[in-house]
Write an enzyme that holds these catalytic residues in place. Structure first.
Site, PDB file in Angstrom:
ATOM      1  N   LEU A 194     -37.572 -64.884   9.615  1.00 19.62           N
ATOM      2  CA  LEU A 194     -36.385 -65.734   9.491  1.00 19.62           C
ATOM      3  C   LEU A 194     -35.309 -65.312  10.486  1.00 19.62           C
ATOM      4  CD1 LEU A 194     -34.878 -68.033   8.026  1.00 19.62           C
ATOM      5  CD2 LEU A 194     -34.031 -66.306   6.405  1.00 19.62           C
ATOM      6  N   ASN A 201     -30.425 -63.911  17.919  1.00 19.30           N
ATOM      7  CA  ASN A 201     -29.061 -64.454  17.971  1.00 19.30           C
ATOM      8  C   ASN A 201     -28.561 -64.999  16.643  1.00 19.30           C
ATOM      9  OD1 ASN A 201     -28.823 -63.972  20.785  1.00 19.30           O
ATOM     10  ND2 ASN A 201     -29.957 -65.856  21.213  1.00 19.30           N
ATOM     11  N   GLY A 257     -24.266 -29.202   0.088  1.00 21.43           N
ATOM     12  CA  GLY A 257     -23.760 -28.548   1.294  1.00 21.43           C
ATOM     13  C   GLY A 257     -24.717 -28.721   2.457  1.00 21.43           C
ATOM     14  N   GLU A 295     -31.397 -58.606   4.133  1.00 28.04           N
ATOM     15  CA  GLU A 295     -31.436 -59.562   3.015  1.00 28.04           C
ATOM     16  C   GLU A 295     -30.025 -60.008   2.621  1.00 28.04           C
ATOM     17  OE1 GLU A 295     -34.458 -60.284   2.258  1.00 28.04           O
ATOM     18  OE2 GLU A 295     -35.675 -58.512   2.608  1.00 28.04           O
TER      19      GLU A 295
END
Length: 392
Positions: free
Chosen positions: A139, A143, A348, A372
């Protein structure tokens, strides 16, 4: 220094009394498998940026792939709380293990079962359930992430086949997958799902390297260069973004349970360490600041457990809304990543070592809080539900 083994799940509000005996049996069997198979090798896999060998077949053997898929198609026909508990136990091992099962179950098997033809169900689901076949879900694009409606991947009707072009990115299991459920726009600009098979000419899956997160999982791209897809590989049962978004709802639900496992692993390790580690002549667990952290961890884990249990009940009744699932995903992932970071401080310097799980869980959860649906996007989904005003 030995790894702290988790023998029990914190149950501060007696939630186990609300589970069935089957739920508890399923949880215990997956926990035992994680303890015996995942824990001995997960640190090395994460350190070396390699996946766990034979993972998918192992997950298939324990029934962790598509557990809610009907028995006739190779699933176990379990309810949604069972699915959630399985995800919880897997992510206690590692987010990469839960991601592998989650993608196979919610993003590959779910859409084939929900929207596929009878032929597609019979052809793919039993092999996917057994881990004999590995699936991925396409999916997100280079871009287009949070805005899937702007996807560029497309296919054209060529008469006897479809011609698919485009690319998908950040795909779990893409370098390993035998099939990919790919969402693309048809010539009318409407989104539909296609099952693309390994070996189809023009279909490649380059791997994504140099990750600081989910290092025990294979991630990559799905690239389609004039791929000829047979017409029978189109998912016939859905058109539009409802298809992929319903898959994401199932996956987000699984994540909301899964991250509780990561938080529990960190919490239990911190509790045990705080009782054994001495500074200034007494265990560090005797100091107020450490007790404050531990008390907050348990409170947040308990709240997340209650959120998921009721969400599971709603899912079983087919009443859970996408906005309710968004709330649980956003809340629980933030809870888990906060506990991973804060519990690391209790240990630590030892907290950064591979013998302990905190740093690995914290790094993994940096991906989970983004994929998701990002943390902020889920916040806006809740805002839209409250106000009725779209802030996107």
């Amino acid at each position: 220094m030995s790894y702290y083994s988790l023998t029990s799940i914190p149950d501060y509000y007696g939630i186990d009394a609300l589970l069935t005996e089957e739920h508890k049996l399923i949880r215990q069997s997956v926990r035992d498998w994680v303890e015996g198979f995942v824990m001995p090798q997960i640190d090395q896999a994460a350190q070396n940026h390699t996946d766990i060998p034979n993972l998918m077949k192992e997950l298939g053997q324990i029934g962790a792939l598509g557990p809610y898929i009907p028995v006739e198609y190779g699933g176990s026909g379990l309810d949604q709380i069972s699915y959630g508990l399985i995800m919880q136990e897997l992510e206690r091992g590692d987010s990469a293990v839960r991601s592998a099962a989650s993608v196979q179950s919610s993003l590959v098997m779910f859409p084939i079962n929900e929207f596929g033809s009878e032929e597609q169900k019979k052809k793919y689901l039993p092999q996917l359930a057994a881990g004999e076949m590995i699936g991925s879900f396409g999916l997100t694009e280079p871009n287009h992430g949070s805005d899937p409606s702007s996807m560029e991947t497309n296919f054209k009707d060529m008469g006897d086949h479809y011609l698919l072009n485009g690319a998908k990115m950040w795909i779990t299991n893409s370098p390993l997958c035998d099939i990919a459920v790919v969402w693309a726009k048809n010539e009318e600009g409407k989104v539909q799902g296609l099952i693309v098979e390994r070996g189809m000419e023009g279909f490649t899956t380059p791997e994504t390297h140099n990750k600081w997160s989910l290092r025990a999982s294979k991630t990559g791209e799905l690239v389609f260069n004039n791929v000829k897809v047979p017409k029978e590989n189109l998912l016939p049962g859905v058109t539009g973004l409802k298809g992929p978004l319903s898959c994401l709802n199932s996956a987000r639900y699984g994540i909301s349970w899964g991250v509780i496992g990561a938080a529990i692993d960190c919490y239990c390790t911190a509790v045990q360490y705080s009782k054994e580690r001495k500074q200034f002549g007494k265990p560090i667990g005797s100091y107020q600041l450490q007790q404050k952290k531990l008390a907050e961890f348990l409170t947040e884990i308990t709240k997340a457990q209650l959120l998921c249990l009721q969400l599971g009940n709603l899912k079983n009744e087919h009443k859970a809304t996408p906005a309710q699932i968004s709330m649980a995903k956003r809340n629980n992932v933030k809870m888990a990543i906060d506990i991973a970071r804060e519990s690391r401080q209790i240990l630590g310097g030892m907290g950064i070592m591979g013998e302990f799980p905190m740093m690995r869980h914290a790094a993994n959860l940096e991906s989970v809080i983004t994929y998701e649906g990002t943390h902020d996007v889920h916040l806006l989904i809740t805002g839209l539900d409250i106000t009725g005003i779209n802030a996107f």
